[in-house]
Design an enzyme around this catalytic site. Sequence first.
Site, short mmCIF file in Angstrom:
data_model
loop_
_atom_site.label_atom_id
_atom_site.label_comp_id
_atom_site.label_asym_id
_atom_site.label_seq_id
_atom_site.Cartn_x
_atom_site.Cartn_y
_atom_site.Cartn_z
N TRP A 14 0.98 -1.29 0.09
CA TRP A 14 -0.08 -0.10 0.05
C TRP A 14 1.01 1.37 -0.35
O TRP A 14 0.47 2.48 -0.05
CB TRP A 14 -1.04 0.01 1.31
N LYS A 15 2.12 1.14 0.02
CA LYS A 15 3.17 2.31 0.07
C LYS A 15 2.58 3.31 1.17
O LYS A 15 1.94 3.12 1.81
CB LYS A 15 3.08 2.59 -1.41
N HIS A 64 12.98 -2.65 -1.66
CA HIS A 64 12.04 -2.38 -2.69
C HIS A 64 12.90 -1.09 -3.51
O HIS A 64 13.69 -0.36 -2.82
CB HIS A 64 10.81 -1.65 -2.03
N GLU A 104 11.32 -7.54 -9.39
CA GLU A 104 10.59 -6.31 -9.73
C GLU A 104 11.37 -5.49 -10.43
O GLU A 104 12.17 -4.42 -10.08
CB GLU A 104 10.12 -5.33 -8.63
N GLY A 142 1.40 -3.13 -6.42
CA GLY A 142 1.33 -2.01 -5.67
C GLY A 142 -0.02 -1.34 -6.01
O GLY A 142 -0.89 -1.35 -5.31
C1 PEP Z 1 5.73 -2.03 -6.52
O1 PEP Z 1 5.97 -0.82 -6.38
O2 PEP Z 1 6.27 -3.03 -5.69
C2 PEP Z 1 4.89 -2.38 -7.40
C3 PEP Z 1 4.70 -3.62 -7.95
O3 PEP Z 1 4.09 -1.43 -7.82
P1 PEP Z 1 3.07 -1.32 -8.97
O4 PEP Z 1 2.03 -2.74 -8.94
O5 PEP Z 1 2.12 -0.12 -8.79
O6 PEP Z 1 3.76 -1.54 -10.31
#
Ligand code: PEP
Length: 262
Positions: free
Chosen positions: A13-14, A97, A169, A239
């Site tokens: 959820w950042k 991250h 990622e 995210g």
């Molecule tokens: C993240 O920041 O770990 C991520 C996967 O973001 P998003 O799904 O928005 O790309």
Amino acid sequence: MDNARKKYIIANWKMNFTPGEASLYLNKLSNKIQPSRKLQIVLAPGMVSLQTLSLQVNRRQFKLAAQNCHWSDYGPYTGEVSLTQIRSFVDYVIIGHSERRYVFNESEKQIADKVSAAIRNGVTPILCIGETALDRKDGETNSAINSQLMNGLRQVSKEDIDKVIIAYEPVWAISSNKGAKPANPIDIIEAEQLIRKNLAKIYGKDIAEKVSILYGGSVNKDTAAGYLEIPGIDGLLVGNASLIADQFCAIVEIAKGVRNER
Ligand code: PEP
């Protein structure tokens, strides 16, 4: 052996939601998502919401993760939070991250020390690794992945490696980055194979097969199935789409139905 690994959907959820909003959102998700033995759903709210949500959450339905931690257990680190302080709230912690690496300039040493702190505190580290757009342009994708993997795990023993989750990622695929574009499954297949090959070099093939590897980057309900079907990918780190109940619940339902054993 592959099918012995758990499936994960992890929501990052950042820096969104106040504790009150997070609590209402958890309530909404709780009413829409049935617990499943096959799928571990993990929610990573902001630090400020962890205590509230830990009292509210049904841990058979959802586990909680921190989005970061300090590498020490206590000490003179103004503004920081250690896993010793929050380990009764969380089962997982996101470490390394790309926003921590590139916005807050976290070093490989700090990331390795955080992974170590997680294991020491009985919290599962979710180690995020992935190349930038520039790494990819320069043909440095593999070396970026290898170096983040090896550095992040340098204090992790053979006995502990299956307690670590790796999230691949690619930074260029994360939706908040300018010009982000979703990764092609072929890129993810190559990264997963590279990661497992490197894990096997250090820990042996059998142990490498036990480590869960997730994908994250611009996943939404329309793309989730394609990523979840990739053999060797054990789930998703989500995210932006995790902030929208309909999107997140749809991704969870898709994950319950997908089988991708090798
Ligand atoms: C993240 O920041 O770990 C991520 C996967 O973001 P998003 O799904 O928005 O790309």
